[in-house]
Design a protein around this motif. Structure first.
Motif, short mmCIF file in Angstrom:
data_model
loop_
_atom_site.label_atom_id
_atom_site.label_comp_id
_atom_site.label_asym_id
_atom_site.label_seq_id
_atom_site.Cartn_x
_atom_site.Cartn_y
_atom_site.Cartn_z
N VAL A 131 45.55 43.71 42.40
CA VAL A 131 46.34 42.31 42.06
C VAL A 131 45.91 41.75 40.79
O VAL A 131 44.94 41.80 40.29
N VAL A 132 47.33 41.43 39.89
CA VAL A 132 47.09 40.87 38.76
C VAL A 132 47.85 39.41 38.88
O VAL A 132 48.80 39.33 39.44
N ALA A 133 46.96 38.33 38.63
CA ALA A 133 47.45 36.92 38.90
C ALA A 133 46.61 36.13 37.92
O ALA A 133 45.76 36.47 37.25
N THR A 134 47.15 35.03 38.05
CA THR A 134 46.71 33.70 37.52
C THR A 134 45.50 33.16 38.23
O THR A 134 45.55 33.63 39.34
N GLY A 149 40.35 41.93 41.39
CA GLY A 149 41.61 41.93 40.86
C GLY A 149 41.35 41.67 39.32
O GLY A 149 40.40 41.39 38.55
N LEU A 150 42.69 41.32 38.51
CA LEU A 150 42.51 41.05 37.15
C LEU A 150 43.15 39.59 37.20
O LEU A 150 44.44 39.64 37.52
N ILE A 155 50.01 32.87 31.62
CA ILE A 155 50.73 34.10 31.69
C ILE A 155 51.06 34.35 30.21
O ILE A 155 51.78 33.75 29.52
N ASP A 156 50.42 35.21 29.52
CA ASP A 156 50.47 35.48 28.02
C ASP A 156 50.38 37.12 28.08
O ASP A 156 50.57 37.72 29.02
N LYS A 157 49.79 37.53 26.90
CA LYS A 157 50.02 38.79 26.59
C LYS A 157 48.77 39.50 27.44
O LYS A 157 49.01 40.88 27.79
N GLU A 158 47.84 39.12 27.81
CA GLU A 158 46.94 39.43 28.59
C GLU A 158 47.21 39.84 30.10
O GLU A 158 46.93 40.69 30.51
N PHE A 159 48.27 38.98 30.52
CA PHE A 159 48.59 39.10 31.94
C PHE A 159 49.24 40.58 31.85
O PHE A 159 49.38 41.40 32.75
N ARG A 165 47.10 48.23 32.54
CA ARG A 165 45.90 48.54 32.60
C ARG A 165 45.84 49.11 34.21
O ARG A 165 45.19 50.46 34.37
N VAL A 166 46.07 48.32 35.23
CA VAL A 166 46.13 48.79 36.44
C VAL A 166 47.11 50.02 36.62
O VAL A 166 46.63 50.81 37.57
N LEU A 167 48.10 50.14 36.17
CA LEU A 167 49.29 51.23 36.46
C LEU A 167 48.71 52.29 35.60
O LEU A 167 49.13 53.68 36.13
#
Length: 206
Positions: A131-134, A149-150, A155-159, A165-167
Motif C-alpha cells: 500500500v502506498v498512501a497518505t 506500507g509506504l 501527495i508530492d514527489k515522494e508519493f 520503489r514498490v514496483l
C-alpha cells in the motif's frame, strides 16, 4: 469509561491465490508492466479528489503502470478527464472488488481529507498488497511507515517515488505484503467480536 472498537473485515474473503481468469485476459500486461488500484464511492468528495489526483498528478508520472479506479457514482467530468490519460481506466461500480485487488500489484490511496473507516486499506492489506498512501488514508489504523506500507504526509514527489520503489523492488514489496497481511488479520471480525464480547461481559458485571 470509553471503549474503542475498530472496524473489521472477514479475512477469509481475501486469498492471495484468488484470481479471475476473464479479468486477467481483459487487462493483459502487453502494454503495461504493472497495475495499481484504488476504489471508493466517487461521489464522496475525498474519494473523488483522490481519483482526480491519480489522473492529474500520479498516472502521468508512472506511465508504465495501468491505474484502475473503481467506484459507483463517478461524475462524468472525471470520466472524460480519465479518457485523456492513456494509463487510467474508470471502472465504475464493480461486483467483486476482490477480483481487482487480486489483479493489482500495488494499492494507492492519495486521500487528503475525510474520516472514513479505512476499510479499503484493510481490504488491500488483507490481500497482501503493498500500500502506498497518505498518512490521512491510514489514520486510525495501527500501521507503521516502511513496515506495513509506504505512507506520506501529502501527495508530492515522494508519493510517486514510493510507487516506483514498490514496483521495482520485489524484496521490499514482499516484505510490505507479508507485514500488511499479518496486520489485517488482527482486524478479522472473529477477533474483534471476541473483544467486543469481553467488553459486554465486563459492563454487565458492573
Amino acid at each position: 469509561k470509553i471503549y474503542v472498537i475498530p472496524n473489521c473485515i472477514d479475512i477469509t474473503k481475501y486469498r492471495k491465490n484468488h484470481f479471475n481468469k476473464n479479468l486477467l485476459q481483459t487487462y493483459q500486461r502487453d502494454k503495461f508492466d504493472c497495475i495499481a488500484f484504488f476504489h471508493g464511492t466517487l461521489s464522496y468528495y475525498p474519494n473523488y479528489e483522490a481519483a482526480r489526483i491519480i489522473i492529474r498528478k500520479i498516472a502521468p508520472q508512472v506511465k508504465d503502470c495501468l491505474f484502475l479506479i473503481a467506484g459507483k457514482d463517478c461524475p462524468l467530468s472525471l470520466i472524460r478527464e480519465a479518457k485523456k490519460v492513456g494509463n487510467v481506466r474508470i471502472l465504475g461500480y464493480v461486483e467483486n472488488i476482490e477480483d481487482y485487488l487480486a489483479l493489482s500489484d500495488v494499492y494507492v490511496a492519495p486521500i487528503r481529507r475525510g474520516s472514513g473507516t479505512r476499510i479499503k486499506i484493510l481490504e488491500a492489506m488483507a490481500f497482501g498488497k503493498p500500500v502506498v498512501a497518505t498518512s490521512k488514508a491510514v489514520e486510525g489504523l495501527d500501521v507503521k511507515n516502511g513496515i506495513h506500507g509506504l505512507f506520506c504526509n501529502d501527495i508530492d514527489k515522494e508519493f510517486v517515488i514510493n510507487i516506483r520503489r514498490v514496483l521495482k523492488d520485489q524484496e521490499l514489496a514482499n516484505r510490505l505484503e507479508e507485514n500488511a497481511r499479518k496486520l489485517a488479520e488482527n482486524y478479522d471480525y472473529r477477533i474483534i467480536s471476541r473483544k467486543l464480547q469481553k467488553i459486554y461481559e465486563e459492563v454487565l458485571r458492573k
